[in-house]
Design an enzyme around this catalytic site. Structure first.
Site, PDB file in Angstrom:
ATOM      1  CB  THR A 165      -0.908  -0.002   1.263  1.00  0.00           C
ATOM      2  OG1 THR A 165      -1.525  -1.280   1.364  1.00  0.00           O
ATOM      3  CG2 THR A 165      -1.966   1.073   1.188  1.00  0.00           C
ATOM      4  CD  GLU A 215       6.452  -5.265  -1.014  1.00  0.00           C
ATOM      5  OE1 GLU A 215       6.105  -5.050  -2.187  1.00  0.00           O
ATOM      6  OE2 GLU A 215       5.723  -5.823  -0.187  1.00  0.00           O
TER       7      GLU A 215
HETATM    8  P1  DGT Z   1       2.631  -6.137   2.937  1.00  0.00           P
HETATM    9  O1  DGT Z   1       2.364  -5.311   1.719  1.00  0.00           O
HETATM   10  O2  DGT Z   1       3.361  -5.385   3.995  1.00  0.00           O
HETATM   11  O3  DGT Z   1       1.411  -6.840   3.408  1.00  0.00           O
HETATM   12  O4  DGT Z   1       3.704  -7.192   2.440  1.00  0.00           O
HETATM   13  P2  DGT Z   1       3.588  -8.720   2.280  1.00  0.00           P
HETATM   14  O5  DGT Z   1       3.177  -9.345   3.555  1.00  0.00           O
HETATM   15  O6  DGT Z   1       2.842  -9.063   1.046  1.00  0.00           O
HETATM   16  O7  DGT Z   1       5.126  -9.022   1.950  1.00  0.00           O
HETATM   17  P3  DGT Z   1       6.220  -9.712   2.850  1.00  0.00           P
HETATM   18  O8  DGT Z   1       7.548  -9.517   2.227  1.00  0.00           O
HETATM   19  O9  DGT Z   1       6.160  -9.253   4.245  1.00  0.00           O
HETATM   20  O10 DGT Z   1       5.831 -11.198   2.760  1.00  0.00           O
HETATM   21  C1  DGT Z   1       5.381 -11.879   1.612  1.00  0.00           C
HETATM   22  C2  DGT Z   1       5.424 -13.352   1.947  1.00  0.00           C
HETATM   23  O11 DGT Z   1       6.735 -13.822   1.721  1.00  0.00           O
HETATM   24  C3  DGT Z   1       5.129 -13.637   3.407  1.00  0.00           C
HETATM   25  O12 DGT Z   1       4.431 -14.846   3.504  1.00  0.00           O
HETATM   26  C4  DGT Z   1       6.481 -13.732   4.045  1.00  0.00           C
HETATM   27  C5  DGT Z   1       7.312 -14.246   2.937  1.00  0.00           C
HETATM   28  N1  DGT Z   1       8.675 -13.743   2.927  1.00  0.00           N
HETATM   29  C6  DGT Z   1       9.147 -12.602   2.440  1.00  0.00           C
HETATM   30  N2  DGT Z   1      10.476 -12.564   2.479  1.00  0.00           N
HETATM   31  C7  DGT Z   1      10.860 -13.715   3.038  1.00  0.00           C
HETATM   32  C8  DGT Z   1      12.106 -14.299   3.353  1.00  0.00           C
HETATM   33  O13 DGT Z   1      13.190 -13.788   3.117  1.00  0.00           O
HETATM   34  N3  DGT Z   1      12.011 -15.513   3.950  1.00  0.00           N
HETATM   35  C9  DGT Z   1      10.844 -16.120   4.254  1.00  0.00           C
HETATM   36  N4  DGT Z   1      10.873 -17.281   4.874  1.00  0.00           N
HETATM   37  N5  DGT Z   1       9.682 -15.625   3.934  1.00  0.00           N
HETATM   38  C10 DGT Z   1       9.695 -14.449   3.334  1.00  0.00           C
END
Ligand code: DGT
Length: 221
Positions: free
Chosen positions: A26, A94
């Site tokens: 967002t 991001e």
């Molecule tokens: P937002 O817009 O703040 O809601 O962002 P999200 O939740 O779509 O994005 P993010 O990066 O916090 O997480 C996307 C998915 O990917 C979430 O299930 C966590 C996972 N994720 C992101 N980066 C990593 C990583 O380096 N390792 C692991 N295990 N998971 C990750």
């Protein structure tokens, strides 16, 4: 050197960091209206389709089996984002190679999901990369939330891969982000950190965004 020449070499690079569900997308979408900002979303689509494999799904289904594979690929895709060139003077990213290493890899290693040899391989790649490739950052925006709020949001968005993500996991990931970006007791921050209250509802959060705008644009006027 003129400011224009400087931009062509390296944009003012801003990382948008925060827990899962903190509203990073967002925040990035809000800045798409500015012509001088290159907005780079997280490469989640790549994680969902690496040669036809949904690594994000595999990782959540069996972290021990797929943790190393997933983190290796996250590190590569993040590196691609860091090094992607733009002619625009500001680049918003991001997440980053840093949060992947300092929050997610670290957590997996502490939990024993990534055994030490695997964690070491990722860490050696990470250290070599940040020493030899320009992954420098100028500012970090930390979207600070409380675990209950992001848990609620995650349930509402109902991403199929995240069905197994618990409030406990989100609380632990919150602590990782807090220790790195807020208390600064864990690792180093690659840039100054600006903290936003990202618990706020979408209807009022634009005011928080406006508060950080001068910090993002001031170097480019
Ligand atoms: P937002 O817009 O703040 O809601 O962002 P999200 O939740 O779509 O994005 P993010 O990066 O916090 O997480 C996307 C998915 O990917 C979430 O299930 C966590 C996972 N994720 C992101 N980066 C990593 C990583 O380096 N390792 C692991 N295990 N998971 C990750």
């Amino acid at each position: 050197m003129s400011k224009r020449a400087k931009y062509e070499m390296k944009p003012f690079t801003v990382l948008v960091e925060g827990n899962i569900g903190s509203g990073k997308t967002t925040f990035l979408n809000y800045f798409k209206k500015y012509e001088n900002v290159c907005v780079m979303a997280e490469p989640i689509d790549m994680w969902r389709n690496c040669g036809g494999h949904n690594l994000l799904e595999y990782m959540y289904e069996d972290r021990e089996r797929w943790g190393f594979t997933f983190q290796s690929y996250v590190q590569l895709t993040m590196l691609k984002q860091h090094t992607l060139k733009t002619r625009l003077p500001i680049k918003l990213m991001e997440r980053s190679i840093y949060s992947a290493r300092y929050c997610f890899v670290e957590k997996m290693h502490r939990d024993g999901i990534l055994p030490s040899p695997s964690a070491s391989v990722i860490n050696e790649w990470f250290k070599w990369t940040i020493a030899n490739v320009d992954t420098s950052v100028d500012l970090i925006i930390y979207l600070r939330t409380t675990p209950d709020v992001v848990y609620q949001r995650m349930q509402e968005r109902n991403r199929k891969e995240e069905k197994t993500v618990s409030l406990t996991y989100l609380t632990e990931m919150h602590e990782m982000h807090e220790n790195w970006l807020y208390h600064k007791t864990m690792f180093t921050c690659p840039a100054p950190v600006l903290v936003l209250n990202a618990d706020l509802d979408k209807s009022v959060i634009a005011e928080e965004y406006e508060r950080v705008e001068p910090h993002i644009f001031s170097n480019c006027l």
